[in-house]
Motif scaffolding. Sequence first.
Motif, PDB file in Angstrom:
ATOM      1  N   TRP A 198      -2.736 -45.010  -4.556  1.00 45.50           N
ATOM      2  CA  TRP A 198      -3.722 -45.956  -4.018  1.00 45.50           C
ATOM      3  C   TRP A 198      -4.441 -45.402  -2.789  1.00 45.50           C
ATOM      4  O   TRP A 198      -5.488 -45.911  -2.392  1.00 45.50           O
ATOM      5  N   GLN A 199      -3.846 -44.423  -2.145  1.00 45.45           N
ATOM      6  CA  GLN A 199      -4.243 -44.084  -0.790  1.00 45.45           C
ATOM      7  C   GLN A 199      -5.681 -43.570  -0.654  1.00 45.45           C
ATOM      8  O   GLN A 199      -6.374 -43.909   0.302  1.00 45.45           O
ATOM      9  N   THR A 200      -6.135 -42.776  -1.603  1.00 42.38           N
ATOM     10  CA  THR A 200      -7.481 -42.201  -1.485  1.00 42.38           C
ATOM     11  C   THR A 200      -8.545 -43.284  -1.386  1.00 42.38           C
ATOM     12  O   THR A 200      -9.402 -43.261  -0.487  1.00 42.38           O
ATOM     13  N   LYS A 223     -10.809 -44.447   2.006  1.00 40.79           N
ATOM     14  CA  LYS A 223     -12.284 -44.481   1.958  1.00 40.79           C
ATOM     15  C   LYS A 223     -12.818 -45.797   2.513  1.00 40.79           C
ATOM     16  O   LYS A 223     -13.848 -45.822   3.199  1.00 40.79           O
ATOM     17  N   MET A 224     -12.132 -46.888   2.203  1.00 41.45           N
ATOM     18  CA  MET A 224     -12.534 -48.194   2.743  1.00 41.45           C
ATOM     19  C   MET A 224     -12.478 -48.181   4.268  1.00 41.45           C
ATOM     20  O   MET A 224     -13.370 -48.697   4.944  1.00 41.45           O
ATOM     21  N   ALA A 233      -2.923 -54.739  -1.573  1.00 43.78           N
ATOM     22  CA  ALA A 233      -3.048 -53.711  -0.535  1.00 43.78           C
ATOM     23  C   ALA A 233      -4.501 -53.575  -0.091  1.00 43.78           C
ATOM     24  O   ALA A 233      -4.793 -53.453   1.106  1.00 43.78           O
ATOM     25  N   SER A 234      -5.403 -53.624  -1.055  1.00 46.26           N
ATOM     26  CA  SER A 234      -6.827 -53.545  -0.746  1.00 46.26           C
ATOM     27  C   SER A 234      -7.261 -54.727   0.117  1.00 46.26           C
ATOM     28  O   SER A 234      -8.046 -54.574   1.070  1.00 46.26           O
ATOM     29  N   VAL A 293      -1.793 -47.940   5.135  1.00 49.00           N
ATOM     30  CA  VAL A 293      -2.069 -47.142   3.936  1.00 49.00           C
ATOM     31  C   VAL A 293      -1.065 -45.994   3.803  1.00 49.00           C
ATOM     32  O   VAL A 293      -0.665 -45.630   2.695  1.00 49.00           O
ATOM     33  N   ALA A 294      -0.638 -45.435   4.932  1.00 46.33           N
ATOM     34  CA  ALA A 294       0.314 -44.319   4.900  1.00 46.33           C
ATOM     35  C   ALA A 294       1.622 -44.698   4.214  1.00 46.33           C
ATOM     36  O   ALA A 294       2.320 -43.838   3.665  1.00 46.33           O
ATOM     37  N   ASN A 295       1.961 -45.995   4.207  1.00 45.14           N
ATOM     38  CA  ASN A 295       3.187 -46.468   3.565  1.00 45.14           C
ATOM     39  C   ASN A 295       2.957 -46.981   2.147  1.00 45.14           C
ATOM     40  O   ASN A 295       3.908 -47.384   1.478  1.00 45.14           O
ATOM     41  N   ALA A 296       1.708 -46.981   1.720  1.00 43.65           N
ATOM     42  CA  ALA A 296       1.374 -47.475   0.375  1.00 43.65           C
ATOM     43  C   ALA A 296       1.634 -46.378  -0.664  1.00 43.65           C
ATOM     44  O   ALA A 296       1.708 -45.195  -0.328  1.00 43.65           O
TER      45      ALA A 296
END
Length: 303
Positions: free
Chosen positions: A102-104, A108-109, A75-76, A95-98
């Motif tokens: 992990w989302q925070t 940030k990335m 994901a990253s 990210v909203a579906n991850a």
Amino acid sequence: MNQGQTKRYRQAEQLIKQEKWGPAGDILDALVEETADPAATRQLVRVLYKDHQYVQALSNVLDEPTLFYQDESSASLAVKILVQNQRFMLARLFVANAPKEWQTDLVKMIQTGEQAAQTKYHQTIQQRLKTFYHLGDGSLMEQRQRLEEAYALPLESFILGTRFVLRDPFVHYLIKADIIESLRKLKVDTQLDYLWIDNQEYQVNPAKLPAQNDVSAVKAVRQIIKDQLGDQDAINFQMANQQFDLQLMFLFPRATNVITDPTEWADFLLATLNGHEINDDTAVGRWQRRLMTLISTLAQAGK
């Protein structure tokens, strides 16, 4: 993968350890074409990223983004590639579906990438924003293309453009609905004005919107369709749900305000599909006739 393909995959892994990105990528690319194996696809994207082939890596991510929810590392990687290609809104939607845990870190990335882009590519972002402002200057297909380009904007710039676009009478309503739905998925907590299909302005806070299929009136209509057709008429059952889906596209985010009587709504929809002549001089009838006109116009636009 068969035995020979597995052997080639291991060869690619050895080349990766030696940082021979080109030869490794050639092997993996061929394996992906032959097998569509998820692990090979993820490895290919890693190799393309390491080899600075960011556009090609992006293409693979966009083809099958769900493959990169396998683990946080994958994901990253997908987020890095999206950010590298300045697809900031798409990165946020990914990210909203991850998984939530992990989302925070992933957000940030994206934020770091947005901040860097605002400085390094300021003029490019401003030009994209100007194009977004003029979304309504074109056909539905052209508007969809411009919206796709607008998903390259940082979130702050996208919201700025959204405030204008949602009130523009020349922007197709389905485009507005797509925008509101995207902001709902991102839980954007801000008040927005939008011009709806009745040519009236309303306000919406995307963060407070439920998913359309979670609305009680929507669930009730679907249940009635299922009860009447689910086990008796598979073809009409599918057609009824498809017609209802089209109606919901235009009703979003005000389905609750319009479908006040799910039984009457479902009865009218089913009767219309069956070709029955019924009295449409009611609130439900007038709404469904309006929606039929909008859907018909949409079908003509697609030809």
